[in-house]
Design an enzyme around this catalytic site. Sequence first.
Site, PDB file in Angstrom:
ATOM      1  CB  ILE A 227     -15.133 -21.316   1.625  1.00  0.00           C
ATOM      2  CG1 ILE A 227     -13.702 -21.614   1.155  1.00  0.00           C
ATOM      3  CG2 ILE A 227     -15.945 -20.600   0.548  1.00  0.00           C
ATOM      4  CD1 ILE A 227     -13.625 -22.605   0.007  1.00  0.00           C
TER       5      ILE A 227
ATOM      6  N   GLY B  23     -14.798 -16.627   4.767  1.00  0.00           N
ATOM      7  CA  GLY B  23     -14.411 -15.945   5.998  1.00  0.00           C
ATOM      8  C   GLY B  23     -12.893 -15.921   6.127  1.00  0.00           C
TER       9      GLY B  23
ATOM     10  CG  ASP C 272     -28.054 -19.079   5.198  1.00  0.00           C
ATOM     11  OD1 ASP C 272     -27.981 -17.887   4.848  1.00  0.00           O
ATOM     12  OD2 ASP C 272     -28.120 -19.436   6.396  1.00  0.00           O
TER      13      ASP C 272
ATOM     14  CB  ALA D  62     -20.272 -18.647  13.034  1.00  0.00           C
ATOM     15  CD  GLN D  63     -22.939 -12.283  14.341  1.00  0.00           C
ATOM     16  OE1 GLN D  63     -21.842 -11.860  13.929  1.00  0.00           O
ATOM     17  NE2 GLN D  63     -23.274 -12.156  15.590  1.00  0.00           N
TER      18      GLN D  63
ATOM     19  CE1 TYR E  69     -28.927 -14.160  10.072  1.00  0.00           C
ATOM     20  CE2 TYR E  69     -26.943 -13.420  11.209  1.00  0.00           C
ATOM     21  CZ  TYR E  69     -27.560 -13.922  10.080  1.00  0.00           C
ATOM     22  OH  TYR E  69     -26.808 -14.197   8.975  1.00  0.00           O
TER      23      TYR E  69
ATOM     24  CB  SER F 237     -15.418 -19.757  20.281  1.00  0.00           C
ATOM     25  OG  SER F 237     -15.033 -18.544  20.878  1.00  0.00           O
TER      26      SER F 237
ATOM     27  CD  GLU G 151     -17.134 -14.319  23.897  1.00  0.00           C
ATOM     28  OE1 GLU G 151     -15.965 -13.941  23.690  1.00  0.00           O
ATOM     29  OE2 GLU G 151     -17.948 -13.650  24.559  1.00  0.00           O
TER      30      GLU G 151
ATOM     31  CE1 TYR H  81     -19.304 -16.623  17.482  1.00  0.00           C
ATOM     32  CE2 TYR H  81     -18.078 -16.480  19.548  1.00  0.00           C
ATOM     33  CZ  TYR H  81     -18.164 -16.890  18.227  1.00  0.00           C
ATOM     34  OH  TYR H  81     -17.110 -17.576  17.662  1.00  0.00           O
TER      35      TYR H  81
ATOM     36  CG  HIS I  14      -7.752 -17.687  14.984  1.00  0.00           C
ATOM     37  ND1 HIS I  14      -8.521 -18.341  15.912  1.00  0.00           N
ATOM     38  CD2 HIS I  14      -8.364 -17.863  13.792  1.00  0.00           C
ATOM     39  CE1 HIS I  14      -9.558 -18.891  15.312  1.00  0.00           C
ATOM     40  NE2 HIS I  14      -9.490 -18.602  14.028  1.00  0.00           N
TER      41      HIS I  14
END
Length: 333
Positions: A11, A13, A62, A86-87, A99, A129, A131, A155, A185
């Site tokens: 939340i 982020g 986590d 997310a990382q 990680y 994503s 990505e 990622y 975004h």
Amino acid sequence: MMNKNVLITGINGQDGSYLAEFLLEKDYEVWGTVKRNSVSETQSTRIEHLRSNKLINLEYADLTDMASLIRILNKIKPDEIYNLAAQSHVRISFDQPIYTANVTGIGTLNLLEAIRMVSPTSKIYQASSSEMFGNNIDNDGFQRETTPMTPVSPYGCAKVFSYNISRNYKNSYGMFISNGILFNHESPRRGTNFVTNKIVKAAVRIKLGLQDKLYLGNLDATRDWGHAKDYVEAMWLMLQADTPDDYVCATGKSHSVRELCEYVFSQLDLFYLEHIEINKKHLRPEELRDLKGDASKIKKELGWCPKYTFESMLDEMIEYWKTYYKQKDIIYV
Ligand code: NAP
Ligand code: GDD
């Protein structure tokens, strides 16, 4: 009538903070997970202005700690769950691939398995994503829901795992899970190590004489940049549909990093080439070169209609940093 309950992982982020605002305006009771940080002030920086609202609640959790997820789900039994944690930094995922896989990939599975056991009727949004596409582009120059996925970063690989496992849980267990395949975004709340906010912040600082140079990596990559506020509305729309499905969210316009620099510096009466230097440390071992999304499915089926343009989004970010430094008693020249 009871307020609807919602859980947002991540939340604090960029997206989590805008989504929390959006849902509070719709009278949801909003629960959010925060990660413990030794500087406790940074755990909730982006949502500090919402903390006095009686409908917001924060819980430590986590994604790598499934017990913490079970505890919260048991307590809330949310109507809707938005998995935004997310990382999320692509370049950093090359430095910390394991990680990243644990959080951005297996973390999603931890959450899905916890939901399946504790709250299987919750509707779930999975933050997928662009990505994930890697360098695949359809013949017309766009990426869309049917474009093959061959990711080019740890990622991206982790996000493809989450995308696939979400679809698998939807089909195997009849759970309501939708993937939002969101293109880049941004906003004034974007982390300043992502390229848009890095450039805008540096350009304002250069204008104020606080910094000489801006060091960047690949200027020729292109991205389809929209505004986070428009994209969190799309997330919500996906969970209001009758059936779960996957949707691309994008503006359909793409710009290079170079064009972005040109625009931002020129808005401050500066010429970008006089201030930018290339530093290899910002290059990626494998680069996703071009992104341009076709969002016709979500526009047609869910009526999504983004309000910001590339320019109005960047103008808002420029204004943010100008005001930020003014408040710090620096005279803007
Ligand atoms: P962000 O600003 O990096 O926020 C990520 C959030 O996840 C932060 O609150 C972070 O907490 C939290 N988090 C990180 N590791 C965690 C863990 N192990 N357990 C629980 N929480 C953890 O990312 P964003 O831009 O808001 O993006 C939201 C989601 O959409 C992410 O999943 C991202 O990958 C995805 N996405 C973003 C874009 C985009 O352009 N922004 C596009 C497509 C998809 P801390 O701050 O305390 O670390
Ligand atoms: N971060 C960064 N820093 N990027 C740079 C720099 C630099 O100094 N110089 C050039 N770039 C280029 C990157 O190589 C990339 O091609 C582009 O700018 C955008 O980089 P980022 O802003 O870091 O975003 P991203 O596209 O890698 O990833 C973001 O968008 C994805 C959706 O496509 C993140 O938000 C991901 O979480 C998200 O999934």
